[in-house]
Design a protein around this motif. Structure first.
Motif, short mmCIF file in Angstrom:
data_model
loop_
_atom_site.label_atom_id
_atom_site.label_comp_id
_atom_site.label_asym_id
_atom_site.label_seq_id
_atom_site.Cartn_x
_atom_site.Cartn_y
_atom_site.Cartn_z
N ILE A 151 51.76 44.70 34.82
CA ILE A 151 51.02 45.19 33.64
C ILE A 151 49.95 44.19 33.25
N TRP A 152 50.28 42.90 33.27
CA TRP A 152 49.30 41.89 32.90
C TRP A 152 48.14 41.84 33.89
N ASP A 153 48.45 41.95 35.18
CA ASP A 153 47.37 41.99 36.18
C ASP A 153 46.47 43.20 35.98
N LYS A 154 47.06 44.32 35.60
CA LYS A 154 46.24 45.50 35.31
C LYS A 154 45.37 45.26 34.08
N ARG A 155 45.93 44.54 33.09
CA ARG A 155 45.13 44.20 31.91
C ARG A 155 43.95 43.33 32.30
N LEU A 156 44.20 42.37 33.19
CA LEU A 156 43.11 41.50 33.62
C LEU A 156 42.06 42.29 34.40
N PHE A 157 42.52 43.18 35.29
CA PHE A 157 41.55 44.02 36.02
C PHE A 157 40.73 44.84 35.04
N ASP A 158 41.40 45.45 34.09
CA ASP A 158 40.71 46.27 33.10
C ASP A 158 39.67 45.44 32.35
N HIS A 159 40.02 44.22 32.01
CA HIS A 159 39.11 43.34 31.27
C HIS A 159 37.85 43.05 32.09
N PHE A 160 38.04 42.59 33.33
CA PHE A 160 36.89 42.25 34.17
C PHE A 160 36.06 43.48 34.50
N ALA A 161 36.72 44.59 34.84
CA ALA A 161 35.99 45.80 35.22
C ALA A 161 35.25 46.40 34.03
N THR A 162 35.81 46.27 32.83
CA THR A 162 35.15 46.76 31.63
C THR A 162 33.85 46.01 31.38
N LEU A 163 33.88 44.70 31.63
CA LEU A 163 32.67 43.90 31.45
C LEU A 163 31.66 44.12 32.58
N GLY A 164 32.16 44.55 33.74
CA GLY A 164 31.31 44.61 34.92
C GLY A 164 31.30 43.28 35.66
N HIS A 165 32.32 42.47 35.47
CA HIS A 165 32.46 41.17 36.15
C HIS A 165 33.14 41.44 37.50
N ASP A 166 32.34 41.91 38.45
CA ASP A 166 32.89 42.40 39.71
C ASP A 166 33.54 41.31 40.56
N GLU A 167 32.98 40.12 40.53
CA GLU A 167 33.52 39.05 41.37
C GLU A 167 35.00 38.80 41.07
N ALA A 168 35.35 38.85 39.80
CA ALA A 168 36.75 38.63 39.42
C ALA A 168 37.57 39.91 39.52
N ALA A 169 36.94 41.07 39.36
CA ALA A 169 37.68 42.33 39.35
C ALA A 169 38.09 42.79 40.75
N TRP A 170 37.25 42.53 41.76
CA TRP A 170 37.53 43.05 43.10
C TRP A 170 38.87 42.58 43.67
N PRO A 171 39.21 41.28 43.63
CA PRO A 171 40.51 40.87 44.19
C PRO A 171 41.69 41.55 43.50
N LEU A 172 41.58 41.73 42.19
CA LEU A 172 42.65 42.42 41.46
C LEU A 172 42.74 43.88 41.89
N TRP A 173 41.58 44.51 42.05
CA TRP A 173 41.56 45.92 42.46
C TRP A 173 42.19 46.09 43.85
N GLU A 174 41.84 45.22 44.78
CA GLU A 174 42.39 45.33 46.14
C GLU A 174 43.91 45.18 46.12
N ARG A 175 44.41 44.36 45.21
CA ARG A 175 45.84 44.16 45.14
C ARG A 175 46.56 45.29 44.40
N LEU A 176 45.86 45.92 43.46
CA LEU A 176 46.51 46.88 42.57
C LEU A 176 46.17 48.35 42.85
N LYS A 177 45.16 48.61 43.67
CA LYS A 177 44.62 49.97 43.75
C LYS A 177 45.64 51.02 44.16
N SER A 178 46.62 50.64 44.95
CA SER A 178 47.63 51.63 45.36
C SER A 178 48.57 51.98 44.21
#
Length: 538
Positions: A176-203
């Protein structure tokens, strides 16, 4: 994610929802989703409205809308006990009971947190940050304080702060916390930080809000087909959210501007200003860096007593190929009258279009071509506005578009102009009909002024006059269009938005204009009611 459920700003949405009948409140909610991606204040306030009506949640009409609101709230606030309890009670939050127990077990300094939840982020942001950091320093597993600190960072438009790296997240809440972090970075458009989280969580992510943010990440990476697929998946999961469908359509069929309109159409660019010499000079420099063709420019100095006259005189040299005129008035006549003074110039009738620009904006280089292309797509388009954002590395949305959301004998109001705490990542880069656009940068068809020739001076010195004028156009049969392919950076120091600076007398002036607006349109209430959002299915 937005603020916690107790820290939302309830006055506008909550007040209107509870003043409406249940059926009208449902329409209000659907109209909101027709315009904007859902946010936490909207979802929580709608849930509260339904909860206050005995038996309402069992209605076959209300139930599906309520379920959407509950699921959205849980997705937006997955570590908020109040929201989780709502999800648990409704059976729409699997696993919420375990999460609640862990949050309760790690909670500390209950009274301190309770008081902090009452404090608005806007006024007490720095104090709340210091308190959260202090508590986490003593209690590294304090989930609720970490969650609030992350929300404070989003409110400020920054990546997660360094103290959050020391948060010792309970193992069972790590996903849940990792999803919160992804949501935070993706909401800002901070792609560099969001992509690794997305690759780990997308499934493991099947939430429409997160999928929409991931879609824009793919779009920025040049992966348009993947972006469209994610938006279509999000819309399938939540068909109430029309912005997802509109954005997918815009990506499949990109907007094509007609740069030839710059010379084919006669345009006047009008600015007015009062004692903002430095900012006005910067705005004119920004305008000079854009492509406006042979457009004529007029700058009205509204009783300025600072160096504005010298600044504008110097700026004249930035426009060697444009007719540039300075109009100096001896007194400040206010925004509506300044607009009318400029519209009264003989050049207005010689032009096809008039563009009004505020004195505190930065412009997109090809803004005029975009707006002219939209305007020329339909002869009944009377006004074209654009997307307006605050300055910053990560730009918070300031104003998109509005419709009439509330119309009774007690009050007539336009809808809020922007969703709560959403940043400009691309979701609203679409072209759509609306009722009201922001007056800081818009393009008026001169022919439409025959039906709405003036901005109403009853709204002096400023605020609501542009809203009122757009509604005049709509009631006269003209269309108002939002051009989301144009972004205006507005250094707003007025209004009631999250980052505006507004003293108490200025708030009183706006409240007074709300009253004037209500009584002006009261006799045409039935017509105003028809200017809602769901009737705009373009």
């Amino acid at each position: 994610m937005a603020q916690s459920a107790e820290n939302v700003q309830p006055t506008g949405i909550a007040g209107e929802m509870f003043a409406l009948s249940l059926d009208e409140a449902c329409l209000y909610y659907k109209n909101y989703l027709n315009n904007f991606q859902v946010d936490l204040p909207l979802a929580v306030n709608f849930i509260s409205r339904v909860s206050g009506e005995p038996g309402a949640s069992r209605s076959p009409v209300v139930r599906p809308i309520l379920e959407q609101a509950v699921k959205s709230a849980v997705n937006l606030a997955p570590l908020d006990p109040d929201v989780l309890q709502i999800g648990l009670n409704s059976g729409l939050a699997p696993g919420a009971e375990v999460v609640l127990k862990i949050i309760q077990a790690t909670h500390v300094e209950h009274e301190t947190f309770k008081e902090m939840r009452k404090a608005p982020f806007k006024q007490f942001h720095a104090d709340l940050r210091r308190a959260c950091i202090a508590v986490l320093g003593k209690h590294p597993m304090a989930v609720r304080f970490a969650d609030m600190l992350l929300s404070l960072d989003l409110f400020a438009g920054t990546p997660p702060c360094e103290p959050l790296s020391r948060f010792n997240c309970p193992k069972a809440l790590r996903l849940i916390w990792d999803k919160r972090l992804f949501d935070h970075f993706a909401t800002l458009g901070h792609d560099e930080a969001a992509w690794p989280l997305w690759e780990r969580l997308k499934s493991q992510i099947n939430e429409p809000i997160a999928l929409a943010r991931a879609a824009e990440m793919h779009r920025r990476a040049g992966q348009t087909e993947a972006a469209v697929a994610l938006y279509e998946r999000a819309f399938d999961l939540d068909p109430w959210q029309r912005p997802y469908a509109l954005r997918a359509k815009a990506l499949r069929h990109p907007f094509v501007l007609d740069a030839g309109l710059l010379t084919a159409k006669n345009v006047c660019v009008y600015l007015y200003s009062y004692n903002k010499a430095t900012i006005l000079g910067e705005t004119l420099e920004s305008l000079a860096a854009t492509d406006i063709g042979p457009a004529r420019i007029k700058v009205l100095l509204n009783g300025c007593t600072d160096d504005s006259a010298a600044v504008v005189a110097k700026a004249r040299g930035l426009f060697p190929n444009n007719d540039f005129e300075i109009i100096e008035l001896p007194v400040n006549i206010g925004a509506p009258a300044a607009r009318n003074w400029l519209l009264s110039q003989p050049t207005t009738r010689e032009c096809d279009y008039v563009a009004f620009l505020d004195d505190d904006i930065y412009l997109q280089p090809d803004w005029l071509s975009h707006m002219l292309t939209v305007a020329e797509s339909d002869p009944k388009i009377g006004n074209v506005g654009c997307k307006v954002v605050f300055p910053g590395t990560y730009q918070l949305l300031q104003y998109l578009y509005r419709h009439v959301s509330f119309c009774t004998e007690e009050a007539i109001r336009a809808s809020i102009p922007v969703p709560y705490m959403q940043y400009d990542i691309g979701l609203y880069d679409v072209i759509r009909e609306t009722r009201v656009v922001m007056g800081c940068q818009h393009l008026l068809r001169v022919a439409s002024l025959a039906d709405a020739p003036w901005f109403d001076i009853r709204y002096s010195p400023s605020q609501i006059d542009d809203t009122d004028h757009d509604l005049q156009l709509c009631l006269a049969g003209w269309k108002v269009m939002y051009c989301g392919t144009v972004t205006c950076v507005h250094r707003q120091n007025s209004g009631t938005s999250l980052r505006s600076k507004l003293d108490i007398p200025a708030q009183g002036s706006i409240m007074g204009n709300d009253v004037k607006f209500h009584y002006k349109w009261l006799e045409r209430m039935d017509e105003m009611r028809r200017l809602d959002s769901l009737s705009l299915n373009t």
